[in-house]
Design a protein around this motif. Structure first.
Motif, PDB file in Angstrom:
ATOM      1  N   GLY A  36      -7.544 -17.438  11.966  1.00  0.00           N
ATOM      2  CA  GLY A  36      -6.586 -16.826  12.888  1.00  0.00           C
ATOM      3  C   GLY A  36      -5.607 -17.815  13.479  1.00  0.00           C
ATOM      4  N   LEU A  37      -5.521 -19.024  12.917  1.00  0.00           N
ATOM      5  CA  LEU A  37      -4.683 -20.077  13.507  1.00  0.00           C
ATOM      6  C   LEU A  37      -3.233 -19.630  13.669  1.00  0.00           C
ATOM      7  N   ILE A  38      -2.663 -19.045  12.634  1.00  0.00           N
ATOM      8  CA  ILE A  38      -1.236 -18.669  12.688  1.00  0.00           C
ATOM      9  C   ILE A  38      -0.991 -17.619  13.765  1.00  0.00           C
ATOM     10  N   VAL A  39      -1.911 -16.667  13.898  1.00  0.00           N
ATOM     11  CA  VAL A  39      -1.755 -15.630  14.929  1.00  0.00           C
ATOM     12  C   VAL A  39      -1.941 -16.226  16.313  1.00  0.00           C
ATOM     13  N   ARG A  40      -2.952 -17.076  16.485  1.00  0.00           N
ATOM     14  CA  ARG A  40      -3.246 -17.655  17.801  1.00  0.00           C
ATOM     15  C   ARG A  40      -2.120 -18.541  18.309  1.00  0.00           C
ATOM     16  N   TYR A  41      -1.475 -19.248  17.399  1.00  0.00           N
ATOM     17  CA  TYR A  41      -0.419 -20.179  17.807  1.00  0.00           C
ATOM     18  C   TYR A  41       0.954 -19.670  17.376  1.00  0.00           C
ATOM     19  N   HIS A  42       1.094 -18.352  17.377  1.00  0.00           N
ATOM     20  CA  HIS A  42       2.336 -17.735  16.896  1.00  0.00           C
ATOM     21  C   HIS A  42       3.556 -18.265  17.628  1.00  0.00           C
ATOM     22  N   ASP A  43       3.494 -18.334  18.951  1.00  0.00           N
ATOM     23  CA  ASP A  43       4.671 -18.741  19.731  1.00  0.00           C
ATOM     24  C   ASP A  43       5.074 -20.179  19.442  1.00  0.00           C
TER      25      ASP A  43
ATOM     26  N   ARG B  84      -2.204 -16.146   6.178  1.00  0.00           N
ATOM     27  CA  ARG B  84      -1.432 -15.063   6.785  1.00  0.00           C
ATOM     28  C   ARG B  84      -1.690 -13.815   5.951  1.00  0.00           C
ATOM     29  N   ARG B  85      -1.995 -12.732   6.656  1.00  0.00           N
ATOM     30  CA  ARG B  85      -2.341 -11.464   6.002  1.00  0.00           C
ATOM     31  C   ARG B  85      -3.469 -11.656   4.989  1.00  0.00           C
ATOM     32  N   HIS B  86      -4.451 -12.469   5.358  1.00  0.00           N
ATOM     33  CA  HIS B  86      -5.620 -12.751   4.522  1.00  0.00           C
ATOM     34  C   HIS B  86      -5.268 -13.477   3.233  1.00  0.00           C
ATOM     35  N   GLN B  87      -4.096 -14.048   3.143  1.00  0.00           N
ATOM     36  CA  GLN B  87      -3.710 -14.833   1.969  1.00  0.00           C
ATOM     37  C   GLN B  87      -3.500 -16.284   2.392  1.00  0.00           C
ATOM     38  N   LYS B  88      -3.913 -17.194   1.531  1.00  0.00           N
ATOM     39  CA  LYS B  88      -3.914 -18.607   1.874  1.00  0.00           C
ATOM     40  C   LYS B  88      -2.502 -19.174   1.928  1.00  0.00           C
ATOM     41  N   VAL B  89      -2.290 -20.097   2.854  1.00  0.00           N
ATOM     42  CA  VAL B  89      -0.989 -20.730   3.053  1.00  0.00           C
ATOM     43  C   VAL B  89      -1.076 -22.230   2.778  1.00  0.00           C
ATOM     44  N   LEU B  90      -2.062 -22.879   3.392  1.00  0.00           N
ATOM     45  CA  LEU B  90      -2.317 -24.305   3.199  1.00  0.00           C
ATOM     46  C   LEU B  90      -3.777 -24.490   2.808  1.00  0.00           C
ATOM     47  N   GLU B  91      -4.021 -25.368   1.850  1.00  0.00           N
ATOM     48  CA  GLU B  91      -5.383 -25.677   1.451  1.00  0.00           C
ATOM     49  C   GLU B  91      -5.557 -27.194   1.442  1.00  0.00           C
TER      50      GLU B  91
ATOM     51  N   GLY C 299      -9.090  -8.947  -4.214  1.00  0.00           N
ATOM     52  CA  GLY C 299      -8.860 -10.381  -4.223  1.00  0.00           C
ATOM     53  C   GLY C 299      -7.452 -10.662  -3.758  1.00  0.00           C
ATOM     54  N   GLY C 300      -7.158 -11.918  -3.458  1.00  0.00           N
ATOM     55  CA  GLY C 300      -5.804 -12.298  -3.065  1.00  0.00           C
ATOM     56  C   GLY C 300      -5.347 -11.725  -1.739  1.00  0.00           C
ATOM     57  N   GLY C 301      -6.308 -11.282  -0.893  1.00  0.00           N
ATOM     58  CA  GLY C 301      -5.938 -10.757   0.415  1.00  0.00           C
ATOM     59  C   GLY C 301      -5.465  -9.325   0.398  1.00  0.00           C
ATOM     60  N   LYS C 302      -5.438  -8.681  -0.753  1.00  0.00           N
ATOM     61  CA  LYS C 302      -4.961  -7.302  -0.846  1.00  0.00           C
ATOM     62  C   LYS C 302      -6.124  -6.343  -0.624  1.00  0.00           C
ATOM     63  N   GLY C 303      -5.821  -5.188  -0.007  1.00  0.00           N
ATOM     64  CA  GLY C 303      -6.860  -4.214   0.267  1.00  0.00           C
ATOM     65  C   GLY C 303      -7.822  -4.666   1.341  1.00  0.00           C
ATOM     66  N   MET C 304      -7.297  -5.304   2.392  1.00  0.00           N
ATOM     67  CA  MET C 304      -8.132  -5.774   3.495  1.00  0.00           C
ATOM     68  C   MET C 304      -7.522  -5.326   4.816  1.00  0.00           C
ATOM     69  N   ARG C 305      -8.371  -4.844   5.733  1.00  0.00           N
ATOM     70  CA  ARG C 305      -7.913  -4.422   7.044  1.00  0.00           C
ATOM     71  C   ARG C 305      -8.968  -4.788   8.091  1.00  0.00           C
ATOM     72  N   VAL C 306      -8.522  -5.348   9.212  1.00  0.00           N
ATOM     73  CA  VAL C 306      -9.403  -5.594  10.353  1.00  0.00           C
ATOM     74  C   VAL C 306      -9.317  -4.383  11.271  1.00  0.00           C
ATOM     75  N   VAL C 307     -10.461  -3.827  11.637  1.00  0.00           N
ATOM     76  CA  VAL C 307     -10.505  -2.656  12.517  1.00  0.00           C
ATOM     77  C   VAL C 307     -11.161  -3.073  13.826  1.00  0.00           C
ATOM     78  N   GLU C 308     -10.415  -2.914  14.910  1.00  0.00           N
ATOM     79  CA  GLU C 308     -10.893  -3.369  16.214  1.00  0.00           C
ATOM     80  C   GLU C 308     -11.662  -2.282  16.970  1.00  0.00           C
ATOM     81  N   ARG C 309     -11.349  -0.969  16.687  1.00  0.00           N
ATOM     82  CA  ARG C 309     -11.937   0.118  17.476  1.00  0.00           C
ATOM     83  C   ARG C 309     -12.380   1.267  16.568  1.00  0.00           C
ATOM     84  N   HIS C 310     -13.359   2.019  17.047  1.00  0.00           N
ATOM     85  CA  HIS C 310     -13.841   3.208  16.349  1.00  0.00           C
ATOM     86  C   HIS C 310     -12.688   4.162  16.053  1.00  0.00           C
ATOM     87  N   GLU C 311     -11.773   4.333  17.013  1.00  0.00           N
ATOM     88  CA  GLU C 311     -10.688   5.305  16.866  1.00  0.00           C
ATOM     89  C   GLU C 311      -9.706   4.933  15.764  1.00  0.00           C
TER      90      GLU C 311
END
Length: 666
Positions: free
Chosen positions: A451-458, A233-240, A163-175
């Protein structure tokens, strides 16, 4: 109804529960660790009991000690807040065995929803839609990787007990699967004492929408509509916010009824949150159920005119729900921003320190929304005061800033202004970032996904810009006014009088965009400031403590300046600018330290060494992993170079700023 309850938590939630209980005529007992002896929640309660050392495992996670404190003080019930023991079935069972009411769901419901894999099984039987994935007990690496390959990348690894975004990882590739699984399991065992994980399909542009449910012991169950918690951010809520932008009545009813079905499937009682992952096309899938009150519950309170803590207390005492489903309506729009001690510019790294200056917008505490004819309201739920410390032992939340308006546009404007008025000195905070986020085009237009924060990082992390002249003027006048206040006699005068000429001096500041050099020429009525290409006459019109009103040329400039050692914090027109005043008398003889030092960004523990002595590495290569505040932080090589020595072993505790290894740049 209870006459006395014990609050088995700390911070803003303990203060929140105490306020509602006392309004209902219920006495409250606080528990506190050694680090929290002078904390705000201790002062907020009628009684307080010490329960152990600062580390949570030795205090707030000691269920036996907390139950003993409840029995010793004559409390009839325990409110667990959120976090710590709030979803611990053993603690809930121990409360019942001790003759205490656990203000939360039954043990069976906690058990069913405490394991994400078990929860998925129950929801499948209740016909609640699920994300494709593997939720079973087999945990060997190769089998889990086969499941990920079958589901199709990207996949999401999630701690089964998490819970709380801890212990979560996105995996993009088999490797990348094996390394991500190791990291996920390490964080899961550190946070929850359980390293089991589940594997799910990762949706690329999902929204995170959750439904507040409430059930009593008489068989009644309602949903209090939805909250959109997509901005993370990092699977934890920022704005609700509530209600969710773009939600149709049909979809709201479908999600609400699915949430009630989920609650009924486990015999739920009390406050709970059913979380869904939703596609942009309107389809939605069950993600998990939090068997407690959520951090973001105030936005639901604001749009429904309810006090959910009061509901908890009444339901726990055996009373029926205060309202039926057809009596619940949505009124206006609410937003919540989580004010954290963290540095967004450094990957949201948590910050520790003392709140040496804390000024908040004019606000109320623990209130339901105003009457329809009023404009809006600002609410602050906080467990800290100016002078309090944010320690490495607990979550670095400073406060929750909640606003309510007649519609979303009004709430957005109110939140932007409230964030502009929020001032913090003593540690890094996310206030400026939150304001940029609220004012950003995607959030303003409700173009929401996780993914809003990542997509609009710049856009959210723009490059430093030159310091505006009004900010330079405010900082300069603050220095000069401070010198005047420090005068003791005529020989120490700093008023710049000279017999035959005007005094001119140079002040230097360090800023994110580079050095700022200001030439100050004293006059009979203020100063002339020359900075870069600008030259303006500046006069101090008014000064009230740290608030200044200046005349800069023909313009009136108002702002706040707080000096913290050599650092000046300047607030002007919603901006917060930090300047390092380079006092020549203070810095005389200093030389910049050089060398290959890689230091700990905060106190923590070494959990993995990824390199060896005398190993050549490239810039950005991971060197070691630290665990702090229950999250992992990777220390990377600042440049190509040689690892000359490793100064700590796995398992070692390190202090903030400690040198971790000797590194020689190529």
């Amino acid at each position: 109804m209870f006459s006395k309850i014990l609050i088995a938590n700390r911070g803003e939630i303990a203060c929140r529960v105490a306020a509602t209980a006392q309004r209902m005529g219920i006495r409250t007992v606080a528990v506190y660790s050694e680090a929290d002896a002078d904390a705000r929640h201790v002062a907020a309660c009628d009684e307080a009991v010490p329960i152990g050392p600062a580390a949570a495992r030795d205090s707030y996670l000691r269920g036996d000690t907390i139950i003993a404190a409840a029995l010793a003080t004559g409390a009839q019930a325990i409110h667990p807040g959120y976090g710590f023991l709030s979803e611990n079935e053993d603690f809930a069972r121990a409360c019942a065995e001790a003759g205490l009411v656990f203000i939360g769901p039954p043990v069976g419901a906690i058990h069913a929803m405490g394991s994400k894999s078990e929860a998925k099984r129950v929801m499948e039987e209740a016909d609640v839609p699920l994300v494709p994935g593997y939720h079973g007990e087999r945990q060997d690496v190769e089998f889990l990787r086969e499941q990920a390959d079958r589901i199709g990348y990207p996949v999401l690894l999630k701690a089964s007990a998490g819970g709380g975004g801890k212990g979560m990882r996105v995996v993009e590739r088999h490797e990348d699967f094996a390394d991500a699984l190791k990291s996920c399991k390490r964080e899961a065992i550190a946070s929850f004492g359980d390293d089991r994980v589940l594997v799910e399909k990762y949706l690329t542009r999902p929204r995170h929408i959750e439904i507040q449910v409430f059930a009593d012991t008489l068989g009644n169950c309602v949903y209090l509509f939805e909250r959109d918690c997509s901005v993370q951010r990092r699977h934890q809520k920022v704005l609700e916010e509530a209600p969710a932008p773009g939600m149709t009545q049909e979809r709201r009813r479908a999600m609400g009824e699915a949430a009630v079905a989920a609650a009924r499937a486990v015999g739920y009682v009390g406050a709970g949150t059913v979380e869904f992952i939703a596609n942009q096309d309107g389809s939605f899938y069950f993600m998990e159920m939090n068997t407690r009150l959520q951090v973001e519950h105030p936005v639901t309170e604001m749009i429904t005119g309810t006090d959910l803590v009061e509901w908890q207390l009444r339901v726990a005492a055996g009373q029926p729900l205060p309202k039926r489903q057809d009596e619940l309506t949505i009124h206006g729009h609410a937003l919540e921003a989580r004010i954290y001690a963290e540095n967004p510019e450094k990957g949201f790294l948590p910050s520790i320190g003392r709140l040496r200056h804390l000024r908040t917008p004019a606000a109320v505490h623990f209130t339901t929304p105003p009457a329809p004819e009023t404009g809006g309201i600002v609410r602050i739920d906080s467990g800290v005061r100016e002078g309090d410390a944010i320690s490495p032992f607990y979550d670095p939340m400073i406060a929750k800033l909640i606003v309510w308006g007649q519609d979303r546009a009004a709430a957005l404007a109110l939140m932007a202004q409230a964030l502009a008025d929020y001032q913090i000195v003593g540690l890094a905070s996310n206030v400026a970032f939150l304001r940029r986020l609220v004012l950003s085009r995607p959030f303003s237009d409700a173009d929401l996904d996780t993914g809003l924060i990542v997509r609009y990082h710049d856009d959210l992390f723009p490059p430093p810009r030159p310091v505006p002249l009004p900010v330079v003027a405010l900082a300069t006048v603050a220095i000069l006014a401070g010198e005047r206040r420090a005068e003791r006699d005529v020989w120490a005068s700093t008023r710049g009088w000279r017999m035959n000429a005007a005094l001119a001096r140079v002040l230097e500041f360090g800023a994110d965009d580079g050095d700022v050099r200001v030439t100050v020429t004293y006059g009979d009525d203020g100063w002339r400031l020359a900075c870069a290409e600008a030259i303006e006459h500046v006069r101090l019109s008014a000064c009230a403590g740290r608030d200044f009103t200046l005349r800069v040329g023909h313009a009136v400039v108002r702002g706040t300046v707080v000096r913290d050692g050599s650092v000046l914090h300047v607030w002007w027109q919603g901006e917060h600018v930090v300047l390092d005043y380079r006092d020549p008398m203070v810095h005389a003889g200093e030389a910049e330290a050089k060398g290959g030092r890689l230091t700990a960004p905060m106190p923590g523990k070494i959990v993995a060494l990824l390199v060896e002595r005398n190993q050549q590495v490239q810039k950005g290569a991971p060197l070691l992993i630290m665990e702090a505040m229950k999250m992992e932080h990777t220390i990377a090589a600042p440049s190509d170079g040689l690892v000359e020595d490793l100064l700590y072993a796995v398992g070692d505790q390190v202090a903030d700023g400690a040198q971790l290894l000797a590194f020689k740049a190529a």
